[in-house]
Design an enzyme around this catalytic site. Structure first.
Site, PDB file in Angstrom:
ATOM      1  N   THR A  99     -13.577   1.931 -27.411  1.00 38.93           N
ATOM      2  CA  THR A  99     -14.225   2.414 -28.631  1.00 38.93           C
ATOM      3  C   THR A  99     -13.278   2.246 -29.820  1.00 38.93           C
ATOM      4  O   THR A  99     -12.103   2.617 -29.737  1.00 38.93           O
ATOM      5  CB  THR A  99     -14.620   3.896 -28.465  1.00 38.93           C
ATOM      6  OG1 THR A  99     -15.486   3.987 -27.335  1.00 38.93           O
ATOM      7  CG2 THR A  99     -15.322   4.419 -29.711  1.00 38.93           C
TER       8      THR A  99
ATOM      9  N   CYS B  83      17.401   2.289 -33.367  1.00 41.55           N
ATOM     10  CA  CYS B  83      18.443   2.405 -32.340  1.00 41.55           C
ATOM     11  C   CYS B  83      18.823   3.853 -32.233  1.00 41.55           C
ATOM     12  O   CYS B  83      18.981   4.546 -33.224  1.00 41.55           O
ATOM     13  CB  CYS B  83      19.638   1.531 -32.699  1.00 41.55           C
ATOM     14  SG  CYS B  83      21.109   2.402 -33.226  1.00 41.55           S
TER      15      CYS B  83
ATOM     16  N   GLN C   8       6.358  -7.968 -40.517  1.00 33.81           N
ATOM     17  CA  GLN C   8       7.202  -7.616 -41.668  1.00 33.81           C
ATOM     18  C   GLN C   8       6.766  -8.292 -42.965  1.00 33.81           C
ATOM     19  O   GLN C   8       7.314  -7.988 -44.026  1.00 33.81           O
ATOM     20  CB  GLN C   8       8.674  -7.957 -41.377  1.00 33.81           C
ATOM     21  CG  GLN C   8       9.329  -7.057 -40.334  1.00 33.81           C
ATOM     22  CD  GLN C   8       9.534  -5.622 -40.824  1.00 33.81           C
ATOM     23  OE1 GLN C   8       9.617  -5.356 -42.031  1.00 33.81           O
ATOM     24  NE2 GLN C   8       9.592  -4.683 -39.896  1.00 33.81           N
TER      25      GLN C   8
ATOM     26  N   SER D 180       0.699  -5.155 -38.270  1.00 30.41           N
ATOM     27  CA  SER D 180       0.733  -3.724 -37.953  1.00 30.41           C
ATOM     28  C   SER D 180       0.502  -2.922 -39.226  1.00 30.41           C
ATOM     29  O   SER D 180       1.182  -3.141 -40.228  1.00 30.41           O
ATOM     30  CB  SER D 180       2.087  -3.364 -37.351  1.00 30.41           C
ATOM     31  OG  SER D 180       2.164  -1.962 -37.196  1.00 30.41           O
ATOM     32  N   ALA D 181      -0.433  -1.969 -39.185  1.00 27.92           N
ATOM     33  CA  ALA D 181      -0.803  -1.230 -40.401  1.00 27.92           C
ATOM     34  C   ALA D 181       0.318  -0.306 -40.895  1.00 27.92           C
ATOM     35  O   ALA D 181       0.503  -0.162 -42.100  1.00 27.92           O
ATOM     36  CB  ALA D 181      -2.068  -0.415 -40.151  1.00 27.92           C
ATOM     37  N   HIS D 182       1.074   0.298 -39.975  1.00 26.76           N
ATOM     38  CA  HIS D 182       2.036   1.311 -40.441  1.00 26.76           C
ATOM     39  C   HIS D 182       3.242   0.707 -41.144  1.00 26.76           C
ATOM     40  O   HIS D 182       4.055   1.436 -41.716  1.00 26.76           O
ATOM     41  CB  HIS D 182       2.463   2.252 -39.302  1.00 26.76           C
ATOM     42  CG  HIS D 182       3.465   1.703 -38.340  1.00 26.76           C
ATOM     43  ND1 HIS D 182       4.809   1.909 -38.476  1.00 26.76           N
ATOM     44  CD2 HIS D 182       3.319   0.971 -37.207  1.00 26.76           C
ATOM     45  CE1 HIS D 182       5.458   1.337 -37.456  1.00 26.76           C
ATOM     46  NE2 HIS D 182       4.568   0.757 -36.677  1.00 26.76           N
TER      47      HIS D 182
ATOM     48  N   GLY E 298       1.313  -3.642 -33.837  1.00 29.37           N
ATOM     49  CA  GLY E 298       2.004  -4.926 -33.777  1.00 29.37           C
ATOM     50  C   GLY E 298       2.420  -5.297 -32.363  1.00 29.37           C
ATOM     51  O   GLY E 298       2.310  -6.453 -31.941  1.00 29.37           O
TER      52      GLY E 298
ATOM     53  N   ASN F 134      12.815  -8.582 -38.712  1.00 27.26           N
ATOM     54  CA  ASN F 134      12.813  -7.178 -39.112  1.00 27.26           C
ATOM     55  C   ASN F 134      14.207  -6.622 -39.346  1.00 27.26           C
ATOM     56  O   ASN F 134      14.362  -5.632 -40.042  1.00 27.26           O
ATOM     57  CB  ASN F 134      12.073  -6.336 -38.066  1.00 27.26           C
ATOM     58  CG  ASN F 134      12.495  -6.645 -36.651  1.00 27.26           C
ATOM     59  OD1 ASN F 134      12.377  -7.785 -36.197  1.00 27.26           O
ATOM     60  ND2 ASN F 134      13.004  -5.664 -35.941  1.00 27.26           N
TER      61      ASN F 134
HETATM   62  C1  LIG Z   1       7.406  -2.941 -36.150  1.00 27.15           C
HETATM   63  C2  LIG Z   1       7.345  -4.317 -35.603  1.00 27.15           C
HETATM   64  C3  LIG Z   1       6.556  -4.626 -34.484  1.00 27.15           C
HETATM   65  C4  LIG Z   1       5.825  -3.566 -33.701  1.00 27.15           C
HETATM   66  O1  LIG Z   1       4.724  -3.044 -34.397  1.00 27.15           O
HETATM   67  P1  LIG Z   1       4.124  -1.620 -33.914  1.00 27.15           P
HETATM   68  O2  LIG Z   1       2.852  -1.496 -34.699  1.00 27.15           O
HETATM   69  O3  LIG Z   1       5.137  -0.585 -34.285  1.00 27.15           O
HETATM   70  O4  LIG Z   1       3.879  -1.709 -32.457  1.00 27.15           O
HETATM   71  C5  LIG Z   1       6.505  -5.929 -34.064  1.00 27.15           C
HETATM   72  N1  LIG Z   1       7.163  -6.898 -34.698  1.00 27.15           N
HETATM   73  C6  LIG Z   1       7.930  -6.651 -35.788  1.00 27.15           C
HETATM   74  C7  LIG Z   1       8.624  -7.777 -36.460  1.00 27.15           C
HETATM   75  C8  LIG Z   1       8.054  -5.356 -36.267  1.00 27.15           C
HETATM   76  O5  LIG Z   1       8.827  -5.119 -37.320  1.00 27.15           O
END
Ligand SMILES: *Cc1c(COP(=O)(O)O)cnc(C)c1O
Length: 394
Positions: free
Chosen positions: A237, A325, A179, A199-201, A71, A151
Site C-alpha cells: 500500500t 559514522c 545527493q 531519496s526525499a529526506h 535511496g 556523499n
Molecule cells: C543518503 C544516501 C543514500 C541512502 O538513502 P536513504 O533514503 O537514506 O536510504 C544512498 N545514496 C547516497 C549517495 C546517499 O547520500
C-alpha cells in the site's frame, strides 16, 4: 547556545510547507489508493500528482517513477532488479569503489550469488575515468552503476560521458543521484541514464520515501512481491502522506534551485578559502570545482576526526567525519582511501555540508572557532597516541 547544523548530506529538516501538505493525508484523505470509492480515489489523485512533480524535477515521464522506501531501496532495486532480469544475458556488473554502502553492499551480496562485480578506482579527486568504464566492459556486462555525486567528498562524476559509452554498448546504466536531485539540475535524458535513485529526506522531504526512475523499456525483476501497486514492480500500500510530501519537496526544490546553488556555492567557497587561510596542514578532499555546492571535506594532519567532532559539538556545531559514522574506533572511510589518502589522513577528515538553514553568519561563527578546536584536537590526538604507545610497551 545556538546550534549550527552542518550535516545536510546526512539528512535535511522537513520543509514546513511539506509537513503542511502531508497532514490531510494522515486524517481526512486516509483511503487506500487502490480502492475505487472517493476516499481511495482522492488519495490516488494525490499520489499521481506527486509522481508528476518528482518526474518533472528530473525531466522524466511520470510512468517512469516508482516510489520506494528511500535511496537505499532504490539502489537495491535497481541493481538486483537488473541482475535478476538479465541473468541469461550475463553476470558482470561494473561500479566504483566510492559508491554509497547501499550500492557496494548490494554488489557484495550478488558476488556471493554468482555475479562478478568490478569496483573501478578513482583519481585523487574522486573522479571515475569514463575510459576505465569502457575498458572494464566485457560481453557478460549487464549493468554499469556510477553515482552522480559522492556523499562524502561532493565530487560530481562525468555521468553523461559514461551514459554515452553505456548506450553504445547497449548496457543498462544506473546512477545513485541521492545527493544531486533537488540540489543541482538533473535531467535523465542529458545524463543518458536508464535508472536513477532518489531519496526525499535529502531534499527537505520526509524520511522513508524515495523513488527509482526506470526509463521506459528497461527490464527489471520486481523488487517487492505482492499486490499490483507501482506497476507490479514494488508491491505494498502506497505511503500516501510521504509520497505527497516528497512531491511537495520536489516542487519547492525546482523553484528554489537556481538561487540556492548560487547562495551555497558562495558560502562553500568562503568556508574553504577561510579554512585554508587559517589552518596549516589542511587539505581539501574532493574536486575543487566539479563539486556539490554544499560540500566541504578536509583532512587535518594529526587531528583525529572524533576529537574534532566532539569539540565542535561542545560549541553547538554539528558536522560529520564523512559518512554517518558512530563507532569509537571507526574504520577509515572507503571513499577517502579510494582517493589515495592514508588511513591516518582518512581518520582526520571533517565534512561540513551546508543547506537551507546555513547563513553567512553561521559560516563566520564556525570559521572563528575552528582553528582553536583543531589545535585542541591535535594536542589530544598526540596525548592519545602517547598513551597507546605506553600501554603497548609495558
Ligand atoms: C543518503 C544516501 C543514500 C541512502 O538513502 P536513504 O533514503 O537514506 O536510504 C544512498 N545514496 C547516497 C549517495 C546517499 O547520500
Amino acid at each position: 547556545m545556538n546550534r549550527i547544523y552542518l550535516d545536510y548530506a546526512a539528512t535535511t529538516p522537513t520543509h514546513p510547507e511539506v509537513v503542511q501538505a502531508m497532514l490531510p493525508y494522515f486524517t481526512d484523505v486516509f483511503g487506500n489508493p487502490s480502492t475505487p470509492y472517493a476516499y481511495g480515489q482522492e488519495a490516488r489523485k494525490a499520489v499521481e500528482e506527486a509522481r508528476n512533480k518528482v518526474a518533472s524535477l528530473i525531466n522524466a515521464q511520470s510512468e517512469e517513477i516508482v516510489f520506494t522506501s528511500g535511496g537505499t531501496e532504490a539502489d537495491n532495486f535497481a541493481i538486483e532488479g537488473v541482475a535478476y532480469a538479465n541473468e541469461n544475458a550475463g553476470n558482470h556488473i561494473i561500479t566504483t569503489s566510492i559508491e554509497h554502502h547501499a550500492v557496494i553492499e548490494t554488489g557484495k551480496f550478488l558476488e556471493k550469488r554468482g555475479f562478478t562485480v568490478t569496483y573501478l578506482p578513482v583519481d585523487k579527486y574522486g573522479l571515475v575515468n569514463p575510459q576505465d568504464v569502457k575498458k572494464a566492459i566485457t560481453d557478460k556486462t549487464i549493468l554499469i552503476s556510477v553515482m552522480h555525486a559522492n556523499n562524502e567528498v561532493g565530487t560530481i562524476e562525468s555521468i553523461s560521458e559514461i551514459g554515452k559509452i553505456a548506450k553504445e554498448r547497449g548496457i543498462i546504466f544506473h546512477t545513485d543521484a541521492v545527493q544531486t536531485v533537488g540540489h543541482i539540475p538533473v535531467d535523465v535524458d542529458e545524463l543518458g541514464v536508464d535508472l536513477l535513485s532518489i531519496s526525499a529526506h535529502k531534499l527537505y522531504g520526509p524520511k522513508g520515501i524515495g523513488a527509482l526512475y526506470i526509463k521506459k523499456g528497461t527490464r527489471l525483476a520486481p523488487f517487492i512481491h505482492g499486490g499490483q501497486q507501482e506497476r507490479r514492480q514494488r508491491a505494498g500500500t502506497e505511503n500516501t502522506p510521504a509520497i505527497v510530501g516528497f512531491g511537495k519537496a520536489a516542487e519547492i526544490a525546482a523553484e528554489e534551485m537556481t538561487d540556492e546553488v548560487k547562495r551555497l556555492t558562495f558560502l562553500r567557497d568562503k568556508f574553504i578559502t577561510g579554512l585554508l587561510g587559517q589552518v596549516d596542514d589542511l587539505q581539501l578532499n574532493g574536486h575543487p570545482t566539479k563539486r556539490l555546492p554544499n560540500n566541504i571535506n578536509v583532512s587535518i594532519d594529526s587531528a583525529k576526526s572524533e576529537l574534532m567532532l566532539l569539540n565542535l559539538e561542545a560549541e553547538g556545531i554539528y558536522a560529520s567525519a564523512g559518512s554517518a559514522c558512530s563507532s569509537s574506533n571507526p574504520e577509515p572511510s572507503h571513499v577517502l582511501l579510494a582517493l589515495g589518502l592514508s588511513p591516518e589522513q582518512a581518520r582526520s577528515a571533517l565534512r561540513f555540508t551546508l543547506g537551507r538553514g546555513t547563513t553567512e553568519n553561521s559560516i563566520e561563527q564556525v570559521l572563528e572557532v575552528l582553528p582553536h578546536i583543531i589545535d585542541k584536537a591535535m594536542v589530544m590526538s598526540e596525548l592519545l597516541e602517547g598513551l597507546a604507545r605506553r600501554s603497548r610497551c609495558c
